[in-house]
Structures are given as structure tokens and as C-alpha cells.
Design an enzyme around this catalytic site. Sequence first.
Site, PDB file in Angstrom:
ATOM      1  N   ARG A  19      24.124  42.175  29.629  1.00 44.36           N
ATOM      2  CA  ARG A  19      23.145  41.149  29.233  1.00 44.36           C
ATOM      3  C   ARG A  19      22.762  41.246  27.751  1.00 44.36           C
ATOM      4  O   ARG A  19      22.740  40.225  27.052  1.00 44.36           O
ATOM      5  CB  ARG A  19      21.904  41.241  30.129  1.00 44.36           C
ATOM      6  CG  ARG A  19      22.158  40.821  31.573  1.00 44.36           C
ATOM      7  CD  ARG A  19      20.923  41.016  32.435  1.00 44.36           C
ATOM      8  NE  ARG A  19      20.504  42.408  32.470  1.00 44.36           N
ATOM      9  CZ  ARG A  19      19.341  42.834  32.948  1.00 44.36           C
ATOM     10  NH1 ARG A  19      18.467  41.958  33.422  1.00 44.36           N
ATOM     11  NH2 ARG A  19      19.043  44.100  32.964  1.00 44.36           N
ATOM     12  N   ASN A  37      20.712  39.320  35.740  1.00 44.16           N
ATOM     13  CA  ASN A  37      21.485  39.901  36.837  1.00 44.16           C
ATOM     14  C   ASN A  37      21.089  39.214  38.131  1.00 44.16           C
ATOM     15  O   ASN A  37      19.944  38.782  38.293  1.00 44.16           O
ATOM     16  CB  ASN A  37      21.185  41.398  36.982  1.00 44.16           C
ATOM     17  CG  ASN A  37      21.775  42.224  35.859  1.00 44.16           C
ATOM     18  OD1 ASN A  37      22.719  41.805  35.204  1.00 44.16           O
ATOM     19  ND2 ASN A  37      21.222  43.414  35.641  1.00 44.16           N
TER      20      ASN A  37
END
Length: 758
Positions: A19, A37
Site C-alpha cells: 500500500r 487491504n
Amino acid sequence: MPDTYKILFNGQVQGVGFRPHVSKLARKMNITGTVSNNEEGVILMASGVADKVLEFYHKLVKNPPPAARINGHEIMKVKSVAFDTFDIVPSSAKGKLNLALTPDFGICPSCSEEISNPDNRRYNYPFTTCVNCGPRWSLTNTFPFERAHTSMAGFLMCPACQSEYEDPKDRRFHSQTNSCPNCGVQLELTDNKGAVINLDTDLLFEELSDLISIGKIIAIKNTGGYLLCCDAANPEVIQRLRRLKRRPKKPFAILYPSLDLLKEQLVVNDLQSQELMSTERPIVILSSKGLKSGLAVDDLAPGLSQLGVMLPYSGILVLLSKGLKQPIVATSGNIHGSPIISGKEQSMALISDVADYFLHHNLNIVNAQDDSVVKYSFKHGQKITFRRSRGFAPNYFDHVKKNMGKILALGGHLKSTIAYTPNDYLYISQYLGNLDHFEVYKRFTETTTVFRRIFQEEPHCILTDKHPGYLSSQYGEELSKNLKVPLYRIQHHRAHFASVLGENNLFASSDAILGVIWDGTGYGDDGQIWGGEFFTYRSGEMKRSAYFDYFEWLAGDKMSKEPRLSLFSLHKDEKATFFKDKFSAKELAIYDSVKRSNILKTSSVGRIFDAVASLLNYCDVNSYEGEGAILLENAVNDYELSQLKVYVHAGEDCKIHTHILWENLYKDFNNGVEKEKIILNFLYTLATVITEMAVLSGSQKIAMSGGVFQNTVLIDMLKELSKNRFELFFNRNLAPNDENISYGQLMYFVHCMSKKGV
């Protein structure tokens, strides 16, 4: 309005800095949106000019973070959304887990440098990590991988750490294990009575260094469990550790402080160096010949000319090594045969009479793991995994069919592992150990429970070994009744064969494949003890095609622990003078009677190795599993195939005549042929038999598995004999020993049994 796309990535994409990597690239390319996520991986919403978003997507696919492994990805255009910035947003799991779990990673150079720099705020802080390194699976309670789902949840980040966590330009941007001395994990040094020794962190590792240098044994709680450490150049303390740990001869692992020092003292090739410095950081078995140091080699690895070596893979080991500047013993914190210990109370209860001092910390280890072990063959550089654990478990990526069904495979009895397919992924547990030991069996059942809890899925069927006496088989039978799901028993050596077929993606091959499965023991379809098997596989059909001729199986499991019993079984002359040095008169009478009336037979090549080891006086009673065979391999040096001879050839009657092999080998022994030559002839015979069986079966592809194929000399001989004649296949990422049985059970069920309508 800009174009908006939904992008999905799955695989090993959580806990690897995916990320933050996405966010940094998006900001650089002026893409707006979000990344988070979820239960299936990483999900992005990306807005911008269509061509720019597609370029962004392709860059992510081609250049993910170093520790990421993308299994699948997709992009789809959705309704346009206007975003002001690109943000990492909180994760949410709306369904059940369907993603790769994240293994532990060795400490990266940047973090290692920080903890060694007096001007850095993380100086001497051993739990320094970033998005690219640090513990993951060992701390995981559940997924998606967020701090709240790990045992780091109890450590609230201080303002400085929180600032790093929120800064897109910082390498700890959204690092879930981020901490520092002010807000992180705390160390505690005690003696073996539990009395705390109060020292500043700056002095603590100096104290540990001093204690080790004066001959003390230290139990150090590392990221995967406790390690027992002592001076690797001090024979007295090493022997004391052996006595207290009840490990008389099995080699100890050695921690070197740096690759540079290791290369000064031992020969290390490029393959071994790469393995030692990989993110997995396993123990690598190296030759100790020509060692240039004062290490007590005979005490570290009795009777062997090799050492299992590793480099610091955690902050604790980096700081410990910096203080020592010399190699130390770093072996699993347990009593021999029991699983690695991970809790403070348990460590004090079980090994306080082994260690003089303890270094504890207050970070809970959820999934304890031993260090992984690999070796490369000397001549041809064939990689062999001896133990698959920290750094590799619990993922398995290669050649796994989706939608296999929810299958739980419980493996064998020795070197136990568990394999599970609760979703689109296959998960294989870390090495658990020998189920004869209660604590190992307890961890085996706990690991099964952890897998079922994390994925919130119960298996639709359970697979076990065919041996009814294995505790894994009995547990599987009980579990199948409790869950009311079918139980299927898979023959041990078929599972071994299926493991190497699966690892090399050979199930779809239209060619006939010869399977050579050699190990110590496995319950055969005919009720006998198999271990010297040949199979053929084609189009979903696996058949036993040949085997080593049976000889007597004596004294049950005791035979696998005492090579002298294999010698007594194979050698026809029970009155041979050498037996008097190996057995008492009473024992000889008992075993002679058992041998004459025995109906249980074996084809085990592992037991033939044992018989040779006993005959040549290398080992009569194993102090650790496979000791006799390991000593045989260790006894040989270089060779020329043209100078070797064959003791027996493959017969067209589908048998390898074990007694002819033995008679010819014994003739050499009786005629005074040197031991090394006999061992080389024996190994050459085995390699030759394999190629001859391939010719007889019409197979150009040979797939090999079982503990015997941890012998690197045998593998090198096979490679030389085969050259361009045969394709050789070995276990690749899994060990050839019984660690692969759970995976093999699953592969056999999916590719062979299911085709028959099971």
C-alpha cells in the site's frame, strides 16, 4: 470528470509495503484515489487520465515491492469518482480470508544500519523494522495484515513513530510493525532463577557478549522463539549444552556476525552467499574443510566436515553479533525432540536448567518457528531443503490449482506439517516435528486449529497417512468424526511421489514418469514396510512398478534408531565376529530368534544405508534421525564415476535384489577395500539402478523424493549419469523428507483420487 478504475492485486501483497508503494507511485504520477487491504489482497480505486491510470497499473504489476509476490491482478473501469488526493484507507474484511499469508522477513540493510548508528533514535533498539523487513507470520493473529491483527496491537506508537507511519515520504509509511525504544518492545535480562539484571539497553548486549565469552549459555527470545547461544570456540560449554539439551551429537547451528567474516573462515560460493543473504535467511550447510578459525568443529558437528551456518536475521541477532564479533552457537531453545519454546513462563519452566541467563522480551510470539535449513550439492549446486520453516511458511505458491476444494491434509508422523486449501490458496505450516513427543503433538493440533480459525473455514474432507498407528492419522480420524466430513488415507510413498510431481507441475505430462521414492519407513499397501519404491505415473494413474527386495524388519521402530539392527537383518551370517562387538550374547539370541520367525518385511533403502553405516563402524545406534546416513555422506570426498563399480543391477523381475547388493558390498569389505571406496560404490550403485529402471520402464522423466534424496553426493552422481539422457526432478521448495507428505497427500487426492470419482 476523470476516469476511475478499480484495481485488484492478490498473492503475497499484505505486510510487504504494497500500500505505501502504491501510494507513493500514485502521488508521483498525479493519480488520485484510495488503496486498502481486504480479505482477498489489495484493492485500489484510481482516478485520472485513462492512459495515465493504465500506465500506473502496469508499473505496479512489473515493479512491486521487493517482498511482494503477485499471484493475480485485474483492472476494470467503474463509475467516475472525484478524489482530492491518493490515500491509504482503513482495511475492511467483508468476507472470508482469501489471500497469501505473509512470512517473516530478515532484517534489511537500512534497519540494520540504524540500530548500529549511535546518532539514530533507534540505536540498539532490536525491534526496528520497516515495510520491507521484520516478523510477520510469527506475530499474526488474523488477517488482513494490520497492526490490530498482530501481537504488536498492544504497543501504541509514540508521536515520532506515528509521524513516520503517516508520512508518504518515509520508508516506514504504513509499516504495521513500526516501533522505537520509547513505545516498543522491552527487553529483560534475568538469571535462570528469574532474578532481573537491570541494565540500560546500551549495556545489555555488551553484558551478553561478556557472559558468552566466559562460557555461559544464554537463552535468547528471538522473533520466532528462543535460541540457546554459547561460545562456538569453547568445547567445554558446547559439551555442557549438549548434555543439558540431551543432544549428544546432532550438529548445532552457528551464527556468524557477517558474511565477510564467514568468507574469511570458510569457502562460500555464490549460491550459498545469495541464500544466506536472502530475505528468508535460512541456515545453510557449508563444508568446514579448510576452516580458518578457532571454532570447536568436533564439538559443534561431531564426526562431520560441515557446519550449519546463518547470518543475523533480526535486530536482536544483529546487536548480539556486533557485541561478540565472533561466531556463536545459536540452536533452537528446547530439549531435544520438543518444539521450539516461545513464551517466558514456558522457557523458565523447561530450560532454566539448561541456560544460565535469559534474554526475554514482552512481544507475544503467536506462531513459533524454527530456522529453515538448506544445502547445495557440491558438484552441481542442486538446492535441497532440509527444513522449511521461518521465512518460507505458511505460503506455497507454485502450481496450485484453484478451486481444489476445502481439503485439510495432516501429513505423516516424523517431520510433521499440515497443508490446507480453505480458499484459492494452499497453505503449508512450518515444520512441527516428531509427533512421538507430546509437546510436538500439542503444537500440531494447535496449528490445525489456528488454520481453521484464521480462515473461518472447516475442511470438506481430511487426508491422513495410511499408517493407522500415526498420531496424525488418529487425530484426523477423530476430527473427521467431529466435523462429520469424509476421511481419506493416502499411502505414504504415493504422497512423496505426488509431492515432487506437484512441485514440478508434472501431473499434466503425457509422458510416462518414473517415480523413485526412497526413505526409512512407510506403511505399504501390502502391510509391509516400504521405503525402496519405484512408481510410474501417467494420466492420473500411479502404479508401484518395482521395489528393493524385502528383508526382515526387526524390533519395530527400534530398527530405525539402531543401524546395527539393519546390519543384523541383512547379513546372513549371524555368527560374524563383528556382531559380538555390537550386541550382547543375550541380544544376539533374541534377535536371531526374531529374525527366523519374523513375518514383517521391509524394502527400505534408508535401512540399507544404516546397515552400511554399521558395517563400516560409523554408527551402530543413532543419536539423531538419519545419523548413520549423514556420516556415510560426510565420509566421501571427490570421485570419478569411471573408477567406481556397481554392486547390483536392476532386474527385469521388477525387483532390485537387495541381498545380491549386500553380498557384493560385503565382499569388498571383507577384502579390505577402503571405506570411502565402498560408500562411493554403494551410492554409484543406487544412481545406476535408477537410470536402469528408467530404461526398463521407458521413462525419460525421473521424479525423486524421500529422505534418501537429501544425500547430495547421490544427487550429483545422478546428474552426471543422466546428462542428456533423462530429465531429473526433485522437490524444489519443500524438503524431500516427510515434511512434504501433507502437500503430497493433497496433490495425490486432487490429481489421482478425484479423477476416480472419490
